[in-house]
Scaffold this motif. Structure first.
Motif, short mmCIF file in Angstrom:
data_model
loop_
_atom_site.label_atom_id
_atom_site.label_comp_id
_atom_site.label_asym_id
_atom_site.label_seq_id
_atom_site.Cartn_x
_atom_site.Cartn_y
_atom_site.Cartn_z
N THR A 54 0.20 6.79 3.72
CA THR A 54 0.57 5.26 3.83
C THR A 54 2.16 5.36 3.70
O THR A 54 3.04 5.89 2.91
CB THR A 54 0.09 4.43 2.46
OG1 THR A 54 -1.17 4.63 2.61
CG2 THR A 54 0.51 3.22 2.91
N ASN A 81 -2.13 7.35 -9.61
CA ASN A 81 -3.42 7.82 -10.21
C ASN A 81 -2.94 8.57 -11.56
O ASN A 81 -1.73 9.22 -11.53
CB ASN A 81 -4.03 8.56 -9.27
CG ASN A 81 -4.81 7.91 -8.17
OD1 ASN A 81 -5.36 6.64 -8.27
ND2 ASN A 81 -4.79 8.41 -6.95
N GLY A 110 -2.12 -3.09 -6.32
CA GLY A 110 -3.53 -3.13 -6.66
C GLY A 110 -4.05 -1.71 -5.88
O GLY A 110 -5.32 -1.54 -6.37
N ARG A 111 -3.38 -0.80 -5.38
CA ARG A 111 -4.01 0.52 -5.07
C ARG A 111 -3.10 1.51 -5.63
O ARG A 111 -1.94 1.52 -6.25
CB ARG A 111 -3.58 0.78 -3.38
CG ARG A 111 -4.27 -0.43 -2.55
CD ARG A 111 -4.02 -0.41 -1.20
NE ARG A 111 -4.02 1.00 -0.72
CZ ARG A 111 -3.70 1.31 0.55
NH1 ARG A 111 -2.96 0.44 1.24
NH2 ARG A 111 -3.71 2.45 0.99
N THR A 112 -3.85 2.66 -5.56
CA THR A 112 -3.17 4.08 -6.46
C THR A 112 -3.01 5.07 -5.39
O THR A 112 -4.04 5.33 -4.49
CB THR A 112 -3.83 4.27 -7.91
OG1 THR A 112 -5.23 4.50 -7.57
CG2 THR A 112 -3.61 3.33 -8.72
N PHE A 113 -2.26 6.09 -5.66
CA PHE A 113 -2.02 7.26 -4.91
C PHE A 113 -1.91 8.21 -5.77
O PHE A 113 -1.36 8.39 -6.89
CB PHE A 113 -1.01 7.17 -4.11
CG PHE A 113 -0.82 5.87 -3.01
CD1 PHE A 113 -1.40 5.92 -1.96
CD2 PHE A 113 -0.35 4.59 -3.49
CE1 PHE A 113 -1.36 4.86 -0.87
CE2 PHE A 113 -0.72 3.46 -2.86
CZ PHE A 113 -1.13 3.44 -1.40
N VAL A 116 1.42 -2.28 -1.18
CA VAL A 116 0.34 -1.66 -1.84
C VAL A 116 0.08 -1.88 -3.25
O VAL A 116 -0.62 -1.18 -3.91
CB VAL A 116 0.71 0.02 -1.87
CG1 VAL A 116 0.98 0.52 -0.34
CG2 VAL A 116 2.08 0.02 -2.59
N GLU A 159 -1.39 4.81 7.77
CA GLU A 159 -1.20 3.38 7.53
C GLU A 159 0.11 2.93 7.42
O GLU A 159 0.93 3.62 6.76
CB GLU A 159 -2.21 3.14 6.19
CG GLU A 159 -2.38 1.50 5.97
CD GLU A 159 -3.15 1.44 4.56
OE1 GLU A 159 -2.82 2.42 3.81
OE2 GLU A 159 -3.55 0.50 4.39
N LEU A 169 1.78 8.39 -0.51
CA LEU A 169 2.60 6.96 -0.03
C LEU A 169 4.08 7.50 0.10
O LEU A 169 4.79 8.16 -0.78
CB LEU A 169 2.50 5.97 -1.25
CG LEU A 169 3.51 4.67 -1.14
CD1 LEU A 169 3.11 3.99 -0.01
CD2 LEU A 169 3.30 3.75 -2.50
N THR A 205 -4.40 11.27 -1.22
CA THR A 205 -3.53 10.12 -0.77
C THR A 205 -2.05 10.13 -1.15
O THR A 205 -1.60 10.78 -2.25
CB THR A 205 -3.94 8.69 -1.66
OG1 THR A 205 -4.15 9.17 -2.89
CG2 THR A 205 -5.20 8.26 -0.94
N VAL A 217 0.89 2.08 -9.38
CA VAL A 217 0.48 2.78 -7.94
C VAL A 217 0.16 4.11 -8.19
O VAL A 217 -0.28 4.65 -6.94
CB VAL A 217 1.62 2.48 -6.70
CG1 VAL A 217 1.60 0.79 -6.57
CG2 VAL A 217 2.82 3.11 -7.12
#
Ligand SMILES: C[S@@+](CC[C@H](N)C(=O)[O-])C[C@H]1O[C@@H](n2cnc3c(N)ncnc32)[C@H](O)[C@@H]1O
Length: 582
Positions: free
Chosen positions: A250, A349, A297-300, A295, A285, A229, A227, A347
């Motif tokens: 994203t 990982n 709450g999400r991680t990349f 974004v 996205e 961003l 992933t 955000v």
């Protein structure tokens, strides 16, 4: 030389749909008082039409190489400086050769229908329209883009139809990218740049592929990731690169207009990017919103950003529409950089990396890296900042006022210039640094380890793409940080691209200064001790670093700890390579 885009340009205006012939002629005579509104972004509704356009482009040879061949080296170099005149002369000469007569053109009769254009003439029509601001006729466009046609261009929002000629509604240019599978011809749309519009740029201007975009694309270490961003994606230029090594990308932006350009660019280049245009969401996205909000709450695995970092004086009562969205994040001073870096741990990982460009302020009694150091230490990230340039408040004001062509109104220019100076003075700012940023969140098992930090100034020429060098340097630095003994067991050798310079006064017995210089990558040069020079001379891959250090120290009567530290630095910086990884 600043490395960010600075647009100069000729006062060339573009008419929009709904402009009457009389209005347009008046505007050319300089008597038009209100310039027509900027056209909307391209439309991503009709996928078949976008496919037809791509096929037309390929058939017309409207590619990076095709345009370069058509224009020649001088006109291409001028275009890189945002100067269009040499290119205009070149396309006009190409278009004047055996083109349909004016009569055939206006009637569109049988003679005009039968007319065909050579590939180079087709490329010239498209280059004229989108790259060098030369108006083209309906007939020329029809012949250059037989599948799309003039009406198709209008539907896609790529051209506006004037009473006598077709005009660009946006900037559209070929873009050659190096992917893991080889070179790919892409095309990128963005808003008309300053040489294609009159007056200052509109506040909602969507940036094209500028020097800063290329810098970020070049420094990004392109390791395969799940992933990625891109914060502040603009026309989506970083996404086009990320899709080569990220499973899913994203892009976020505050500007819906920018996201429309990004979507169109993704669709236009779908086959080369291995995207299904009907299911773009499988791999891409696009999210509207500010910085990291979309974004939350999400991680990349990887975050890249050429953020709107330009420091801008704030004005009482200003709203979002008063700001140049493409560069101004609406914060005071360099607060946007601080906010963005503070938000990154949430955000990323574990072991995830971020690569960005940025600006930072410093006062008279502060080192350039004081503020960047405080940002990363609060965020608990490993960090490498490379300052590439530094400007005084006055130089900074001039750069960014020119960037949006604000010098075209002398009163506004003076007023805004004064505001920049007052703004920097209010915070005691003496210098503004520009640079490259690499950040990493610690791995899960390394959360207690001290982050690796490096802050350096490298203002000389560098050799892009730097991504592989950045990747290798941080990998070595992190290895040396956690396993010094392991590094010293490697057999090292000095690459041929590293050279030695010695300086001594006439008649002196020994050199007073020895410099090791890199011929590639970051092109560093650093003074080294004579013991380190002996090490580099002897490092041919036969012995481990530890063995060589012992041998050189006994010959030069040097402390082993001193040379060990110097060799580790040389290894991290790429002055020596791991010849046989042991
Ligand atoms: C300098 S441009 C970078 C465009 C592109 N990524 C590139 O590399 O050239 C900055 C982008 O950030 C967007 N932007 C401005 N303020 C923002 C914010 N608060 N949050 C997210 N994006 C923002 C702008 O619309 C613009 O597209």
């Amino acid at each position: 030389m600043p490395w960010h885009p600075v647009y100069g340009g000729a006062p060339w205006g573009v008419p929009c749909a709904g402009v009457t012939a009389a209005q347009w002629r008046a505007s050319k005579l300089g008597v038009m008082t209100a310039f027509p509104p900027v056209p909307g972004p391209p439309s991503a509704q009709n996928i078949e039409l976008i496919e037809a356009l791509r096929e037309d482009f390929i058939e017309a040879g409207f590619t990076n190489d095709g345009v370069a061949e058509l224009l020649g080296a001088e006109a291409v170099a001028a275009l890189d400086r945002e100067q269009v005149v040499p290119g205009q002369l070149r396309v006009q000469s190409e278009l004047s050769q055996q083109m349909p007569s004016a009569e055939a053109d206006s009637t569109g009769g049988p003679a005009a229908e039968a007319e065909t254009l050579s590939q180079s003439q087709r490329c010239a029509v498209l280059t004229a329209l989108w790259l060098v601001a030369v108006p083209v006729t309906y007939h020329q466009v029809q012949k250059a883009l037989p599948r799309t046609g003039v009406e198709g261009l209008r539907q896609l929002g790529l051209a506006v139809l004037g009473p006598e000629a077709v005009w660009p509604a946006c900037d559209l240019r070929p873009y050659l990218v190096e992917t893991r599978a080889g070179s790919r011809d892409l095309w990128v749309t963005s808003d008309l740049s300053s040489h294609q519009v009159t007056g200052a740029l509109p506040k909602d201007h969507v940036l094209g592929v500028g020097q800063a975009s290329l810098t970020l694309a070049g420094i990004t270490h392109r390791r395969p990731v799940q992933t990625a961003l891109d914060i502040g994606t603009g026309c989506g230029i970083q996404l086009l690169h990320l899709l080569d090594h990220a499973e899913h990308v994203t892009g976020t932006d505050l500007s819906p207009r920018a996201l429309d350009f990004a979507r169109f660019n993704l669709l236009l280049n779908a086959p080369a990017l291995e995207l299904d245009p009907r299911n773009l969401e499988d791999r891409v996205e696009l999210l509207e919103g500010s910085l990291l909000e979309p974004v939350a709450g999400r991680t990349f695995d990887l975050v890249v950003s050429n953020p709107p970092f330009v420091i801008t004086p704030r004005q009482a009562g200003e709203t979002e529409s008063d700001r140049y969205t493409y560069r101004d994040g609406g914060r005071e001073g360099d607060a946007l950089m601080q906010e963005l870096i503070a938000g990154l741990p949430a955000v990323l990982n574990p072991s995830g990396t971020a690569q960005m460009l940025g600006n930072w302020e410093s006062s008279a009694d502060e080192a350039w890296d004081a503020r960047p150091r405080s940002w990363v230490s609060q965020a608990g990230l490993s960090a490498w900042f490379i300052q590439r340039d530094e400007q005084t408040p006055a130089e900074y004001a001039e750069t960014w006022l020119r960037d949006a062509s604000e010098e075209r109104s002398i009163q506004d220019y003076r007023r805004r210039y004064g505001q920049y100076i007052a703004d920097f003075a209010s915070r005691g700012v003496q210098q503004i640094g520009f640079g490259l940023i690499w950040l990493q969140k610690p791995a899960e098992q390394q959360e207690d380890t001290t982050p690796w930090l490096r802050f350096e100034q490298l203002t000389g020429e560098i050799q892009q793409p730097l991504g592989p060098v950045i990747g290798q340097t941080v990998q070595r630095a992190l290895a040396a940080h956690t396993d010094e003994a392991g590094v010293l067991q490697k057999a090292l050798h000095t690459p041929e691209t590293i050279t030695e310079e010695r300086y001594q006064r006439f008649g002196a017995e020994h050199p007073e200064v020895i410099i090791a210089r890199q011929g590639t990558g970051l092109r560093r040069s650093r003074p080294i001790s004579s013991a380190a020079a002996g090490f580099l001379a002897a490092a041919d891959g036969e012995f481990t670093a530890a063995q060589l250090i012992t041998a050189v120290c006994s010959l030069t009567e040097t402390e082993e700890d001193t040379l060990t530290q110097e060799v580790l630095d040389l290894y991290i910086e790429g002055y020596v390579e791991g010849y046989v990884e042991q």
